[in-house]
Motif scaffolding. Structure first.
Motif, short mmCIF file in Angstrom:
data_model
loop_
_atom_site.label_atom_id
_atom_site.label_comp_id
_atom_site.label_asym_id
_atom_site.label_seq_id
_atom_site.Cartn_x
_atom_site.Cartn_y
_atom_site.Cartn_z
N CYS A 109 15.17 -5.23 -22.30
CA CYS A 109 13.84 -5.24 -21.72
C CYS A 109 13.84 -4.23 -20.57
CB CYS A 109 13.47 -6.64 -21.21
SG CYS A 109 14.67 -7.40 -20.11
N ASP A 110 12.66 -3.78 -20.21
CA ASP A 110 12.51 -2.90 -19.05
C ASP A 110 12.32 -3.77 -17.82
OD1 ASP A 110 12.72 -0.56 -20.49
OD2 ASP A 110 10.57 -0.22 -20.62
N VAL A 111 12.96 -3.37 -16.73
CA VAL A 111 12.81 -4.08 -15.46
C VAL A 111 12.38 -3.09 -14.40
CG1 VAL A 111 13.99 -5.46 -13.69
CG2 VAL A 111 14.62 -5.73 -16.10
N GLU A 112 11.41 -3.50 -13.62
CA GLU A 112 10.97 -2.73 -12.45
C GLU A 112 10.99 -3.68 -11.26
OE1 GLU A 112 6.73 -1.13 -11.06
OE2 GLU A 112 7.52 -0.04 -12.80
N MET A 113 11.84 -3.38 -10.29
CA MET A 113 11.91 -4.16 -9.06
C MET A 113 11.19 -3.37 -7.98
SD MET A 113 15.82 -5.60 -8.96
CE MET A 113 15.59 -6.18 -7.32
N ARG A 114 10.11 -3.91 -7.50
CA ARG A 114 9.32 -3.26 -6.44
C ARG A 114 9.68 -3.95 -5.13
NH1 ARG A 114 3.52 -2.10 -8.40
NH2 ARG A 114 3.12 -3.21 -6.47
N VAL A 115 10.48 -3.28 -4.31
CA VAL A 115 11.00 -3.87 -3.07
C VAL A 115 10.27 -3.26 -1.88
CG1 VAL A 115 13.04 -4.19 -1.62
CG2 VAL A 115 13.27 -4.20 -4.12
N GLY A 116 9.67 -4.13 -1.07
CA GLY A 116 9.04 -3.69 0.17
C GLY A 116 7.86 -2.76 -0.02
N GLN A 117 7.12 -2.92 -1.11
CA GLN A 117 5.95 -2.08 -1.37
C GLN A 117 4.75 -2.63 -0.62
OE1 GLN A 117 6.43 0.95 -3.27
NE2 GLN A 117 8.40 0.13 -2.60
N GLU A 118 3.97 -1.74 -0.04
CA GLU A 118 2.88 -2.12 0.84
C GLU A 118 1.92 -3.13 0.21
OE1 GLU A 118 -0.77 0.04 3.22
OE2 GLU A 118 1.02 1.21 2.77
N GLU A 119 1.51 -2.89 -1.04
CA GLU A 119 0.56 -3.80 -1.69
C GLU A 119 1.14 -5.19 -1.90
OE1 GLU A 119 2.25 -1.15 -5.04
OE2 GLU A 119 1.67 -0.90 -2.97
N ASP A 120 2.46 -5.28 -2.13
CA ASP A 120 3.11 -6.58 -2.28
C ASP A 120 3.27 -7.28 -0.93
OD1 ASP A 120 3.39 -6.24 -5.05
OD2 ASP A 120 5.29 -5.20 -4.82
N LEU A 121 3.66 -6.51 0.09
CA LEU A 121 3.84 -7.09 1.43
C LEU A 121 2.55 -7.68 1.95
CD1 LEU A 121 6.15 -4.36 3.01
CD2 LEU A 121 6.82 -6.67 2.31
N LYS A 122 1.41 -7.06 1.62
CA LYS A 122 0.11 -7.60 2.04
C LYS A 122 -0.14 -8.98 1.44
CE LYS A 122 -2.25 -3.19 2.73
NZ LYS A 122 -3.26 -2.27 2.20
N GLU A 123 0.48 -9.26 0.29
CA GLU A 123 0.34 -10.55 -0.37
C GLU A 123 1.48 -11.51 -0.01
OE1 GLU A 123 -0.56 -10.39 -4.55
OE2 GLU A 123 -1.42 -8.38 -4.33
N GLY A 124 2.32 -11.11 0.93
CA GLY A 124 3.43 -11.96 1.36
C GLY A 124 4.64 -11.90 0.43
N LYS A 125 4.71 -10.89 -0.42
CA LYS A 125 5.83 -10.75 -1.36
C LYS A 125 6.74 -9.62 -0.90
CE LYS A 125 4.04 -13.90 -3.98
NZ LYS A 125 4.54 -15.24 -3.91
N LEU A 126 8.00 -9.94 -0.72
CA LEU A 126 8.99 -8.95 -0.34
C LEU A 126 9.43 -8.13 -1.56
CD1 LEU A 126 10.68 -7.95 2.05
CD2 LEU A 126 12.35 -9.72 1.51
N VAL A 127 9.43 -8.79 -2.72
CA VAL A 127 9.83 -8.12 -3.95
C VAL A 127 9.02 -8.66 -5.13
CG1 VAL A 127 11.75 -9.76 -4.30
CG2 VAL A 127 11.82 -7.54 -5.45
#
Length: 150
Positions: free
Chosen positions: A36-54
């Motif tokens: 499977c393909d995996v994409e780990m988005r770490v510390g991305q601005e749009e995620d941080l705005k939602e309270g998600k670090l990753v």
């Protein structure tokens, strides 16, 4: 005293192998190993705005898909990468709060085994229980999510 989680921001993309419960060899003696393909988005601005670090997006393109293996795949990804990406000090592994981790499971068969047919495509947010003693996820549950990337 609350410790701050330090992390190495960026988008990490890679393929991840997994097995299904059907481990019977074919006529040539081969057992199919899927990926499977995996994409780990770490510390991305749009995620941080939602309270998600990753946000971790796991995508399959052909049946059987990843749904029956998601907690095993998630466990292995966490064990393989979190210790290097997240830390409190250079010598301590960070404990990333579960509410700051978002797991997305995507089935994009229209881009793989069923080109153009989007009827089976799905994007789901997965919540799971992390057992810190066993170092594993269990009890996945799913809810519809907006498709990310792909």
């Amino acid at each position: 005293m609350k410790k701050e989680v330090v992390f190495h921001p960026g988008i990490y993309r890679f393929k991840w192998p997994y097995l299904t419960s059907h481990l019977v060899p074919n006529d040539a003696g081969d057992v199919t190993v899927y990926d499977c393909d995996v994409e780990m988005r770490v510390g991305q601005e749009e995620d941080l705005k939602e309270g998600k670090l990753v946000t971790i997006i796991i995508t399959s393109y052909s049946p059987p898909g990843i749904q029956n293996s998601i907690e095993h795949i998630a466990t292995k990804i966490r064990l393989a990468f979190f210790g290097d990406i997240f830390h409190e000090h250079h010598w301590e592994k960070a404990v990333v709060p579960e509410e700051q981790i978002r797991w997305i499971e995507q089935h994009l068969f229209s881009k793989g085994s069923k080109p153009g047919d989007t009827s089976c495509d799905q994007s789901l947010e997965v919540t799971m229980q992390w057992d810190a003693k066993k170092h594993s996820y269990s009890q996945p549950s799913w809810r519809n999510a907006q498709r990310i990337g792909g």
